[in-house]
Scaffold this active site. Structure first.
Site, PDB file in Angstrom:
ATOM      1  N   ARG A  51      26.610  37.626  45.956  1.00  0.00           N
ATOM      2  CA  ARG A  51      25.428  36.766  45.971  1.00  0.00           C
ATOM      3  C   ARG A  51      25.258  36.119  47.339  1.00  0.00           C
ATOM      4  NH1 ARG A  51      20.624  37.347  44.179  1.00  0.00           N
ATOM      5  NH2 ARG A  51      21.102  37.718  42.010  1.00  0.00           N
ATOM      6  N   ASP A  52      25.748  36.838  48.356  1.00  0.00           N
ATOM      7  CA  ASP A  52      25.394  36.435  49.715  1.00  0.00           C
ATOM      8  C   ASP A  52      25.074  37.721  50.474  1.00  0.00           C
ATOM      9  OD1 ASP A  52      25.030  34.995  52.110  1.00  0.00           O
ATOM     10  OD2 ASP A  52      26.446  33.484  51.444  1.00  0.00           O
ATOM     11  N   GLU A  53      25.088  37.687  51.809  1.00  0.00           N
ATOM     12  CA  GLU A  53      24.659  38.863  52.549  1.00  0.00           C
ATOM     13  C   GLU A  53      25.299  40.148  52.039  1.00  0.00           C
ATOM     14  OE1 GLU A  53      24.295  36.079  54.251  1.00  0.00           O
ATOM     15  OE2 GLU A  53      22.812  36.401  55.838  1.00  0.00           O
ATOM     16  N   GLY A  96      28.458  32.465  50.211  1.00  0.00           N
ATOM     17  CA  GLY A  96      29.686  32.414  51.005  1.00  0.00           C
ATOM     18  C   GLY A  96      30.590  33.614  50.797  1.00  0.00           C
TER      19      GLY A  96
END
Ligand code: NAG
Ligand code: NAG
Ligand code: NAG
Ligand code: NAG
Ligand code: NAG
Ligand code: NAG
Length: 472
Positions: free
Chosen positions: A224-226, A202
């Protein structure tokens, strides 16, 4: 003060068009149109009520510097070096031929009132958002929101319906949600962007929906996302020289096949992408639905991807998030080239370098897979899997094969590719950022010096030859 404040224009030096692949971006027409040297009227927020005390809310001062000074053009909203507090969301609507120079640190309070975004620039053209001293940063203090399970949820910077914009040499830290978002932008250039997010989902680095002609390059994202995600609709986007650290990696999606929101993505090039322990190198994710082929991702090239110990390599999932129904149609994926991927996946048996789960209603066509020089950290074999993929290379079925019918091909390889050498962990990839503690704004040093002060540094060896933007 003035000549230091307004570095000489960068863009005229970027005069090379890009012919080598499907992407038809025109580097001459990305970025702000008016050089900084012409945006001479200074709208210093300190003259509009701001105080560099990290406690006075500078939201109202930015708005009034814009409305009573910058909106008439040939002007620069100026945030001098110092620490500032932002407690209310800022929306700058319309305006052209202005710059927004952020040379200080803006910290969002955790109880601020932002309506989803800290700073929004909308319906604007010919705008340059930048830092001249490399200290321009926005810190979302997302850790407080996560610690208390409450607090603001602001994206740090969002550009909506803007054309001819550039954004560069800025640092975005610890958003409670996404860091930098582009919706419906065109002729956009983003570069020398550093994003330091928490190790949590998120927290997208950059989301970009580009209606035409966008160039993103020299970007480092830890989260730790896109890392960078291309959204629909987008066409003619070149993304290169990107470092994704501990993140989910590059992506396109999530895309729906519903008739009214069908995906429209074409002519994307991603190249020179460096991945350190990400969830994947690249993911294309779509939901099933619609009737037959509904929407598309087509005519795009993904080349020169490098990974150290990634979980997935190339991961295409047309039943994203395990949505298997309605299996009536899908976003059509065609004309996609993936070439020159090197490095290691974590476990090649469970997740080989190539894992394509295509729709069994609308198979992938014209998919070119070549030069995957990849091996596995754990296990002693790799298993590439292609479900409903036509094209050439690795597990793709040649398009002259049997009539389109659902199939799965798996190809197992039990020794590393010829000449394979395991990559080593890059210097920029050490472990560290937490989720509930502050993330440092200025350490480690960013990879790039501001364009106004010239030469890019070479902290990371692969930078040499790639990020030499000034002489391109
Ligand atoms: C997109 O790429 C295709 C294939 O290379 C090319 O034929 C087409 O002209 C491109 N489209 C645009 C809008 O540039
Ligand atoms: C931008 O322009 C659109 C179309 O005129 C309008 O609907 C929207 O409210 C504008 N945005 C802002 C922030 O005023
Ligand atoms: C600014 O104030 C915030 C409180 O909202 C604090 O957490 C942060 O450390 C301060 N930043 C600086 C640079 O002093
Ligand atoms: C936010 O919290 C600070 C203390 O951290 C307090 O001084 C301020 O009044 C609060 N603001 C709002 C809008 O509640
Ligand atoms: C393949 O990609 C690597 C980066 O991983 C790059 O150094 C190399 O030049 C590329 N090779 C070709 C033939 O483009
Ligand atoms: C890469 O991510 C780790 C956190 O996992 C962090 O400690 C390190 O500083 C990051 N590298 C850069 C260049 O930001």
């Amino acid at each position: 003060m003035f000549s230091k404040l307004l570095p000489s224009a960068l863009l005229p030096t970027l005069l090379i068009s890009f012919f080598a692949s499907a992407t038809q971006i025109d580097r001459r027409s990305v970025g702000a149109l008016t050089p900084l040297s012409s945006k001479t009227k200074v709208c210093n927020i300190l003259d509009y009520g701001a105080v560099a005390d990290n406690s006075t809310d500078i939201g109202p001062a930015i708005k009034s510097a814009f409305a009573s000074c910058a909106i008439s053009g040939r002007a620069t909203i100026y945030i001098p070096p110092g620490s500032y507090s932002l407690q209310t969301g800022v929306v700058l609507n319309k305006g052209s031929s202005y710059a927004f120079q952020i040379d200080g640190l803006i910290t969002l309070t955790s109880n601020g009132s932002f309506s989803g975004n800290a700073i929004v620039i909308e319906n604007a053209s010919d705008v340059e958002v930048f830092s001249s001293n490399g200290l321009g940063a926005i810190n979302g203090q997302g850790y407080i929101t996560r610690l208390t399970s409450s607090g603001q949820n602001a994206r740090l910077l969002r550009l909506v319906s803007c054309t001819s914009i550039s954004i560069h040499d800025l640092i975005f830290v610890d958003s409670p949600t996404f860091h930098l978002v582009f919706n419906s932008v065109s002729n956009m250039e983003a570069y020398h962007i550093t994003i330091r997010g928490p190790s949590l989902g998120g927290t997208d680095g950059i989301d970009v929906a580009c209606t035409d002609n966008c160039y993103l390059h020299d970007i480092e994202v830890t989260n730790r996302d896109e890392c960078i995600s291309v959204k629909s609709p987008s066409q003619n986007v070149l993304i290169e020289d990107v470092y994704c650290n501990q993140s989910s990696g590059m992506s396109i999606g999530s895309l729906t096949a519903d008739a009214d929101t069908a995906a429209a993505i074409s002519n994307i090039t991603m190249r020179n992408i460096y991945i350190h322990q990400c969830t994947q190198m690249l993911m294309i994710k779509t939901f099933p639905g619609g009737t037959g082929a509904t929407g598309y991702v087509k005519d795009s090239v993904f080349e020169n991807f490098w990974a150290y110990d990634t979980t997935y390599g190339l991961d295409i999932d047309q039943y994203w998030e395990s949505h298997t129904t309605p299996n009536t149609g899908a976003v059509a994926l065609s004309g996609l080239t993936f070439k020159n991927w090197t490095g290691t996946v974590d476990n090649g048996l469970s997740r080989g370098p190539i894992v394509i789960g295509g729709s069994n209603v609308v198979p992938l066509t014209d998919i070119m897979l070549s030069d995957f020089s990849m091996w596995t950290v754990n296990e002693n074999k790799i298993l590439n899997q292609c479900k409903n993929v036509y094209g050439t290379g690795y597990c793709a079925a040649t398009s002259t094969a049997a009539a389109l019918a659902a199939f799965t091909t798996t190809v197992t390889t039990t020794s590393p590719p010829a000449g394979f050498t395991s990559p080593t962990s890059p210097a920029w990839g050490v472990a560290g950022y937490g989720i509930t503690i502050p993330i440092p704004v200025y350490t480690p040093a960013v990879f790039w010096s501001p364009v106004s002060s010239g030469v890019a540094n070479s902290l990371f060896p692969f930078c040499a030859g790639f990020d030499d933007i000034g002489s391109e």
